[in-house]
Design an enzyme around this catalytic site. Structure first.
Site, mmCIF file in Angstrom:
data_model
loop_
_atom_site.group_PDB
_atom_site.id
_atom_site.type_symbol
_atom_site.label_atom_id
_atom_site.label_comp_id
_atom_site.label_asym_id
_atom_site.label_seq_id
_atom_site.Cartn_x
_atom_site.Cartn_y
_atom_site.Cartn_z
ATOM 1 N N LYS A 164 -52.247 -3.884 -47.281
ATOM 2 C CA LYS A 164 -52.579 -2.743 -48.142
ATOM 3 C C LYS A 164 -51.305 -2.274 -48.832
ATOM 4 C CE LYS A 164 -55.834 1.000 -47.297
ATOM 5 N NZ LYS A 164 -56.289 1.950 -46.280
HETATM 6 C C1 E4P Z 1 -59.144 3.698 -47.192
HETATM 7 O O1 E4P Z 1 -58.748 2.553 -47.150
HETATM 8 C C2 E4P Z 1 -58.347 4.843 -46.743
HETATM 9 O O2 E4P Z 1 -57.782 4.574 -45.486
HETATM 10 C C3 E4P Z 1 -59.126 6.111 -46.612
HETATM 11 O O3 E4P Z 1 -60.393 6.047 -47.118
HETATM 12 C C4 E4P Z 1 -58.269 7.276 -46.973
HETATM 13 O O4 E4P Z 1 -58.978 8.368 -47.391
HETATM 14 P P1 E4P Z 1 -58.990 9.795 -46.706
HETATM 15 O O5 E4P Z 1 -57.735 9.918 -45.860
HETATM 16 O O6 E4P Z 1 -59.015 10.760 -47.836
HETATM 17 O O7 E4P Z 1 -60.220 9.822 -45.868
#
Ligand code: E4P
Length: 214
Positions: A83
């Site tokens: 990522k």
């Molecule tokens: C997705 O890959 C992210 O980890 C995740 O959805 C982050 O979003 P949030 O922290 O706003 O829930």
């Protein structure tokens, strides 16, 4: 549409996997921090639980740092997806990594043009954060629809992971928008099963069955 669980908690991954509906996992530094465990040891456990794609996030802010981290993460298993944040240095790294066959998930995406750049650099996945856009007064799912249109117009193969999902309606909208994947918490996954009319119907059938002569 594929369903991923968005967590670094192995117990939650085990539970969701046992339901038979999970195709992959997305983690992020905040999820890892919540476990209180070292990332390396935690990642090994998560990778042993699931064959599908598991996104593990890089921390570096320069392309050489991101590439070095990504190569090390990719060695941890064939299902690792690295990522990478959608910054200029991140996309420089994605271009190199995609040529090496390392899968990438370009994250913290908030605009369709960012998503177009990520696809041009060969990103395997793009993660638009719909819930955070909604919270800022925008229409998060409109971003997903725009990315879908751009990717169809130009034949980009990058898969869309709808992220920062807050409730089942986000999942429904993601499916209607033609997203490839939706990633969500264990709580939202559980909510996908729930409907009060289902509970009521099961209850009535059981009560009626009790009246049937044995
Ligand atoms: C997705 O890959 C992210 O980890 C995740 O959805 C982050 O979003 P949030 O922290 O706003 O829930």
């Amino acid at each position: 549409m594929k369903l991923f669980i968005d967590t670094a908690d192995p117990d939650q991954i085990r539970l969701a996997h046992s339901w038979g509906i999970i195709d992959g996992v997305t983690t992020n530094p905040s999820h890892v921090a919540k476990t209180g465990r070292s990332a390396q040891e935690l990642y090994r456990e998560i990778l042993s639980l699931i064959d599908g794609p598991v996104s593990l996030e890089t921390i570096g802010l320069t392309a050489p740092e991101i590439i070095e981290e990504a190569r090390a993460l990719a060695k941890m298993g064939p299902n690792v997806v690295v990522k990478v944040p959608i910054i200029k240095e991140g996309l420089k790294a994605v271009k190199v990594l995609s040529r090496e066959g390392i899968k990438t998930n370009v994250t913290v995406t908030f605009s369709p043009l960012q998503a177009m750049l990520a696809a041009k650099c060969g990103a395997t996945y793009i993660s638009p954060f719909v819930g955070r856009l909604d919270a800022a007064g925008h229409f998060g799912m409109e971003l997903v629809r725009q990315i879908r249109t751009i990717y169809v117009n130009y034949g980009f193969k990058t898969e869309i992971i709808v992220a920062a999902v807050r409730h089942p309606t986000h999942v429904l909208e993601a499916a209607l928008a033609g997203a490839d994947i939706c990633t969500m918490s264990i709580d939202v996954l559980q909510q996908l099963y729930d409907h009060p009319l289902t509970d009521l119907a099961v209850d009535i059938f059981l009560k009626d069955w009790a009246k049937v002569p044995k």
